[in-house]
Scaffold this active site. Structure first.
Site, PDB file in Angstrom:
ATOM      1  N   ARG A 293       0.637  -1.443  -0.095  1.00 20.03           N
ATOM      2  CA  ARG A 293      -0.155   0.154  -0.131  1.00 20.03           C
ATOM      3  C   ARG A 293       0.880   1.231  -0.081  1.00 20.03           C
ATOM      4  O   ARG A 293       0.306   2.449  -0.229  1.00 20.03           O
ATOM      5  CB  ARG A 293      -0.981   0.103   1.180  1.00 20.03           C
ATOM      6  CG  ARG A 293      -1.782   1.121   1.392  1.00 20.03           C
ATOM      7  CD  ARG A 293      -2.687   1.150   2.657  1.00 20.03           C
ATOM      8  NE  ARG A 293      -3.529   2.389   2.383  1.00 20.03           N
ATOM      9  CZ  ARG A 293      -4.729   2.035   2.453  1.00 20.03           C
ATOM     10  NH1 ARG A 293      -5.289   0.922   2.431  1.00 20.03           N
ATOM     11  NH2 ARG A 293      -5.506   3.068   2.212  1.00 20.03           N
TER      12      ARG A 293
ATOM     13  N   VAL B 102      -2.670  -4.558   7.836  1.00 18.48           N
ATOM     14  CA  VAL B 102      -4.044  -5.036   7.958  1.00 18.48           C
ATOM     15  C   VAL B 102      -3.826  -6.523   8.219  1.00 18.48           C
ATOM     16  O   VAL B 102      -4.817  -7.301   8.045  1.00 18.48           O
ATOM     17  CB  VAL B 102      -4.865  -4.780   6.661  1.00 18.48           C
ATOM     18  CG1 VAL B 102      -5.222  -3.507   6.548  1.00 18.48           C
ATOM     19  CG2 VAL B 102      -4.181  -5.405   5.474  1.00 18.48           C
TER      20      VAL B 102
ATOM     21  N   HIS C 142      -6.259   1.063   8.906  1.00 17.14           N
ATOM     22  CA  HIS C 142      -6.615   0.714   7.391  1.00 17.14           C
ATOM     23  C   HIS C 142      -7.246  -0.553   7.666  1.00 17.14           C
ATOM     24  O   HIS C 142      -7.837  -1.190   6.620  1.00 17.14           O
ATOM     25  CB  HIS C 142      -5.154   0.444   6.492  1.00 17.14           C
ATOM     26  CG  HIS C 142      -4.487   1.712   6.263  1.00 17.14           C
ATOM     27  ND1 HIS C 142      -3.478   1.735   5.914  1.00 17.14           N
ATOM     28  CD2 HIS C 142      -5.089   2.993   6.197  1.00 17.14           C
ATOM     29  CE1 HIS C 142      -2.969   3.017   5.788  1.00 17.14           C
ATOM     30  NE2 HIS C 142      -3.957   3.816   5.903  1.00 17.14           N
TER      31      HIS C 142
END
Ligand code: ZN
Length: 239
Positions: free
Chosen positions: A24, A93, A111
């Site tokens: 990400r 995550v 997140h």
């Protein structure tokens, strides 16, 4: 034994030693591959069943890596168990902090989590494995069993807002902590950068553990460039 409130702000770098790539981040895999980025962008995901099918398949591939917590995750959980009050604020995550033994209530996931699935229509939450079982049984884009709505992992996709309640708690911890250790995060994006600024303004001792320079190195009390899996346990042992 008790000690100062220690806040750990963790990013992708803490999990790369567990074999999870940086997906990400500013130079992460999703940002470098526009097709892959669509699979984690809310607008495209909601509009196109084919993108959802590919997104689920990508999730299964990540999951099949069988990532385990590494020495850095374990050192943080050990510090908490030793009686020092610890709170983790993570951009990840993967759930590896909890798997290493950090209590759920002490981990804020900015997140969201890839370990749960949420219905975009009714909000029902179900385990990831349930979705995987249905995919394996022939439903490549399984709908919500309650309302027929579109399911997605309980992660914050590109184009979605961060949970304001989680953000508020993270800010409160940043203001209250006496030590903030930023580990494996480039500190280039909101909200991680803002949380470091809040902690510094509040007088917290700031330690940055990251392979690359960050915009906050100049105001940090200590900057560590060594690999996280070896340097973080040593650092936390000193607290
Ligand atoms: Zn539903």
């Amino acid at each position: 034994m008790t000690g100062p409130l220690v806040a750990i702000l963790s990013g992708a770098g803490i999990s790369t030693e567990s074999g999870i790539p940086d997906y990400r981040g500013p130079s992460g895999l999703w940002r470098r591959d526009p097709e892959a980025e669509k699979q984690v962008t809310y607008e495209y995901y909601m509009a196109d069943p084919e993108i959802r099918r590919r997104s689920w398949q990508a999730r299964r591939e990540i999951w099949s890596l069988h990532a385990e917590p590494n020495a850095a995750h374990r050192a943080i959980a050990d510090l908490d168990r030793s009686g020092v009050p610890v709170r983790v604020i993570t951009q990840n995550v993967d759930g590896l902090h909890q798997q290493a033994g950090m209590p759920e209530r002490k981990v804020l996931e900015l997140h969201g989590t890839a370990r749960s699935v949420v219905c975009t229509a009714c909000g029902a939450r179900t385990p990831l494995q349930d979705a995987f079982s249905r995919i394996e049984a022939g439903e490549p884009d399984p709908p919500c069993r309650d309302c027929g709505g579109i399911l997605k992992t309980a992660t914050v996709m590109f184009g979605e807002e961060l949970d304001p309640a989680v953000l508020g708690q993270a800010a409160a911890i940043a203001r209250a902590c006496q030590v903030l250790v930023a580990v494996g995060t480039s500190l280039q994006v909101y909200p991680a950068a803002g949380l470091v600024a809040l902690a510094a303004d509040g007088g917290a001792r700031l330690v940055i553990v990251n392979a690359e320079p960050t915009p906050y190195d100049d105001i940090a009390d200590e900057v560590i460039r060594e690999p996280i899996g070896t340097s973080l346990p040593l650092l936390l042992a000193r607290l």
